[in-house]
Design a protein around this motif. Structure first.
Motif, short mmCIF file in Angstrom:
data_model
loop_
_atom_site.label_atom_id
_atom_site.label_comp_id
_atom_site.label_asym_id
_atom_site.label_seq_id
_atom_site.Cartn_x
_atom_site.Cartn_y
_atom_site.Cartn_z
N GLU A 131 -6.73 -9.54 -17.13
CA GLU A 131 -7.90 -10.33 -16.74
C GLU A 131 -8.93 -10.41 -17.88
OE1 GLU A 131 -10.92 -11.32 -13.33
OE2 GLU A 131 -9.45 -9.77 -12.84
N VAL A 132 -9.52 -11.58 -18.05
CA VAL A 132 -10.51 -11.78 -19.12
C VAL A 132 -11.86 -11.23 -18.66
CG1 VAL A 132 -11.69 -13.54 -20.51
CG2 VAL A 132 -9.27 -13.84 -19.93
N GLN A 133 -12.41 -10.28 -19.43
CA GLN A 133 -13.73 -9.71 -19.11
C GLN A 133 -14.81 -10.54 -19.81
OE1 GLN A 133 -14.26 -7.04 -17.07
NE2 GLN A 133 -12.04 -7.07 -16.73
N ARG A 134 -15.78 -11.01 -19.05
CA ARG A 134 -16.84 -11.81 -19.66
C ARG A 134 -18.13 -11.02 -19.73
NH1 ARG A 134 -13.23 -15.49 -17.82
NH2 ARG A 134 -12.91 -17.21 -19.25
N GLN A 135 -18.95 -11.34 -20.75
CA GLN A 135 -20.24 -10.67 -20.89
C GLN A 135 -21.24 -11.34 -19.95
OE1 GLN A 135 -21.20 -10.28 -25.25
NE2 GLN A 135 -19.50 -11.72 -25.40
N MET A 136 -22.05 -10.55 -19.26
CA MET A 136 -23.09 -11.16 -18.43
C MET A 136 -24.44 -10.75 -19.03
SD MET A 136 -21.53 -13.05 -16.35
CE MET A 136 -22.61 -13.54 -15.03
N LEU A 137 -25.07 -11.71 -19.67
CA LEU A 137 -26.32 -11.40 -20.38
C LEU A 137 -27.50 -11.47 -19.42
CD1 LEU A 137 -25.36 -13.70 -23.37
CD2 LEU A 137 -25.64 -11.22 -23.54
N PRO A 138 -28.43 -10.48 -19.45
CA PRO A 138 -29.57 -10.50 -18.52
C PRO A 138 -30.61 -11.57 -18.88
CG PRO A 138 -29.77 -8.67 -20.04
CD PRO A 138 -28.46 -9.34 -20.36
N MET A 139 -31.33 -12.05 -17.88
CA MET A 139 -32.39 -13.03 -18.13
C MET A 139 -33.65 -12.32 -18.63
SD MET A 139 -31.22 -16.02 -17.55
CE MET A 139 -29.50 -15.66 -17.86
N LYS A 176 -2.64 -12.05 -22.98
CA LYS A 176 -1.37 -11.50 -23.48
C LYS A 176 -1.54 -10.11 -24.10
CE LYS A 176 0.75 -15.96 -24.34
NZ LYS A 176 1.21 -16.91 -25.34
N GLY A 177 -2.77 -9.57 -24.05
CA GLY A 177 -3.00 -8.23 -24.57
C GLY A 177 -3.08 -8.16 -26.09
N LYS A 178 -3.24 -9.31 -26.73
CA LYS A 178 -3.29 -9.31 -28.20
C LYS A 178 -4.71 -9.18 -28.72
CE LYS A 178 0.99 -11.77 -28.79
NZ LYS A 178 1.69 -12.98 -29.15
N TRP A 179 -5.68 -9.32 -27.85
CA TRP A 179 -7.08 -9.11 -28.24
C TRP A 179 -7.71 -8.20 -27.20
CZ3 TRP A 179 -10.17 -9.70 -32.28
CH2 TRP A 179 -11.56 -9.58 -32.07
N LYS A 180 -8.17 -7.03 -27.63
CA LYS A 180 -8.77 -6.07 -26.69
C LYS A 180 -10.28 -6.33 -26.66
CE LYS A 180 -4.81 -3.62 -26.84
NZ LYS A 180 -3.84 -4.63 -26.40
N GLY A 181 -10.89 -6.16 -25.54
CA GLY A 181 -12.35 -6.29 -25.47
C GLY A 181 -12.77 -7.54 -24.75
N ALA A 182 -14.09 -7.70 -24.68
CA ALA A 182 -14.66 -8.79 -23.88
C ALA A 182 -14.47 -10.13 -24.57
CB ALA A 182 -16.15 -8.53 -23.66
N PHE A 183 -14.42 -11.15 -23.76
CA PHE A 183 -14.37 -12.53 -24.27
C PHE A 183 -15.65 -12.79 -25.07
CE2 PHE A 183 -14.87 -17.16 -23.64
CZ PHE A 183 -13.58 -17.58 -23.97
N PRO A 184 -15.55 -13.31 -26.30
CA PRO A 184 -16.78 -13.51 -27.08
C PRO A 184 -17.59 -14.71 -26.58
CG PRO A 184 -14.87 -14.30 -28.30
CD PRO A 184 -14.34 -13.71 -27.03
N ARG A 210 -28.38 -18.02 -22.43
CA ARG A 210 -27.68 -16.97 -21.68
C ARG A 210 -27.05 -17.51 -20.40
NH1 ARG A 210 -31.04 -11.35 -22.55
NH2 ARG A 210 -30.40 -11.12 -24.73
N LYS A 211 -27.77 -18.40 -19.71
CA LYS A 211 -27.19 -19.00 -18.49
C LYS A 211 -25.93 -19.78 -18.82
CE LYS A 211 -30.85 -19.92 -15.18
NZ LYS A 211 -31.52 -20.98 -14.44
N GLY A 212 -26.02 -20.53 -19.92
CA GLY A 212 -24.86 -21.33 -20.35
C GLY A 212 -23.68 -20.45 -20.69
N LEU A 213 -23.96 -19.31 -21.34
CA LEU A 213 -22.88 -18.40 -21.72
C LEU A 213 -22.33 -17.66 -20.51
CD1 LEU A 213 -24.42 -17.04 -25.04
CD2 LEU A 213 -22.40 -18.52 -24.83
N ASN A 214 -23.21 -17.31 -19.56
CA ASN A 214 -22.76 -16.60 -18.35
C ASN A 214 -21.94 -17.51 -17.43
OD1 ASN A 214 -24.10 -14.35 -19.27
ND2 ASN A 214 -25.81 -14.49 -17.82
#
Ligand SMILES: Cc1ncc(C[n+]2csc(CCOP(=O)(O)OP(=O)(O)O)c2C)c(N)n1
Ligand code: SF4
Length: 354
Positions: free
Chosen positions: A5-13, A111-119, A224-228
């Motif tokens: 599963e792709v983990q996304r960053q949730m930036l605070p307002m 596919k597990g080829k990039w570890k970490g959150a979605f940029p 931040r809203k656009g990215l979230n």
């Protein structure tokens, strides 16, 4: 193998989003993905915006720069001010390049080829790229709903090639492709393309908003809203160009407020869930367009009737946002009431009198 599963960053307002602190806000992040050292003009609105945008997005960000000042002036002579990954792309392929980056990260993470959150994937396209040459590729990326934020840093002209008119150049704007003269005294005759509303109308699932460098906290929250937002987002940001607009260099932020206060640059959000425009943003003051125009050399040739035409346009924008017009602004839309300014006839008589 099951897809990861792709983990996304949730930036605070940030708080106080409307007017915000002008020069300092303790909540501002310390991170600077856009560092000092670039060849943009003193007071350059697009680079001020670039700094605000990347400060809001933080260090896990990838930047895409189609050709324009924010590519050329920032990266002249083999160095760049980007403290995060950045890539140049051709002016017409802003959207397709950005879509490719987003799709690649989705696939690599699954596919597990990039570890970490979605940029955070941000494209910074000038209005020449966003409203003219690269419009198709940006529309394609938005329509396919790639998880990225596409920004039009709107300096209302092709700046890097020496100030030519784009479809975002306002009525009355002087550029090297729209010089004022006896046949066309107002310089640019056409009104600007309503790009942000086109994007909202054409891609209703996207988060779409307008912002201005005059309101940094609002701008950063919209980034931040656009990215979230999961999927495509589009921001159009007013960024005055000191060289093309011809104004005193310290006044970039003042112009960023004045353009909103005079109704020429409505600030709004398109809410994709409610499928509605949100026009609740209110500037502190409402002003006649002349207060904004008189600070800029690109409008120095305008006659009273042209200023009245621009006032009429601004009044329509206030109406569109459901804001009642004060009597003074209704009066200012009639050239006869612009008593302090030269009428077309009076101005035309000056050369003969000399
Ligand atoms: C296909 C193509 N056409 C024209 C150019 C020339 N060109 C280089 S920068 C530029 C201006 C870009 O204007 P804009 O996107 O508004 O960005 P700004 O320079 O205002 O920051 C143009 C037309 C180019 N590089 N590629
Ligand atoms: S020409 Fe305008 S957009 Fe380009 S660097 Fe100078 S102020 Fe910025």
């Amino acid at each position: 193998m099951p897809a990861i599963e792709v983990q996304r960053q949730m930036l605070p307002m940030l708080s106080s989003p409307n007017q915000g602190a002008r020069f300092y806000n303790p909540e501002l992040p310390a991170t600077e993905p856009f560092v000092p050292g670039h060849r943009t003009c003193a007071g350059c609105g697009p680079s001020i915006q670039y700094r605000m945008t990347s400060k809001a997005s933080g260090d896990n960000t990838i930047l895409v720069g189609p050709t324009g000042c924010m590519y050329v002036a920032n990266s002249s002579y083999l160095c760049t001010p980007y403290n995060v990954p950045w890539a140049h792309t051709q002016i017409g392929s802003a959207g397709s390049f950005t879509a490719g980056v987003a799709a690649a990260y989705e696939a690599m993470i699954r596919k597990g080829k990039w570890k970490g959150a979605f940029p955070n994937i941000i494209c910074e396209a000038g209005d020449g790229s966003a409203s003219d040459i690269g419009l198709a590729s940006i529309s394609g990326a938005l329509y396919r709903d790639h998880d990225c934020l596409i920004i039009c840093y709107d300096n209302e002209q092709y700046a890097n090639t020496g100030i030519q008119a784009s479809s975002r150049t306002p009525y009355g704007g002087m550029t090297t492709f729209s010089p004022p003269g006896p046949m066309v005294p107002e310089a640019k005759k056409l009104f600007p393309k309503d790009l942000a509303r086109m994007m909202a109308a054409g891609h209703p699932h996207c988060y779409v908003a307008t912002a201005s460098v005059g309101y940094p906290i609002d701008l950063m929250n919209k980034v931040r809203k656009g990215l979230n937002h999961k999927g495509a987002a589009y921001l159009m940001i007013y960024t005055p160009c000191q060289k093309g607009f011809v104004y005193e260099t310290p006044r970039s932020i003042d112009l960023g407020r004045l353009v909103v206060e005079c109704g020429l640059y409505p600030i709004w959000e398109w809410n994709p869930e409610a499928r509605q425009f949100d026009y609740s943003f209110r500037p502190q003051n409402m002003r006649p367009v002349s207060e904004y125009l008189k600070l800029q050399g690109r409008f120095g040739h305008l006659h009273a009737e042209h200023i009245a035409t621009l006032q009429k346009f601004a009044n329509q924008q206030w109406n569109m946002m459901g804001i009642a017009l004060p009597e003074a602004l209704i009066r200012a839309a009639d050239a006869k009431n612009l008593v302090a300014m030269a009428s077309a006839e009076a101005a035309a008589a000056v050369p003969q009198a000399l």
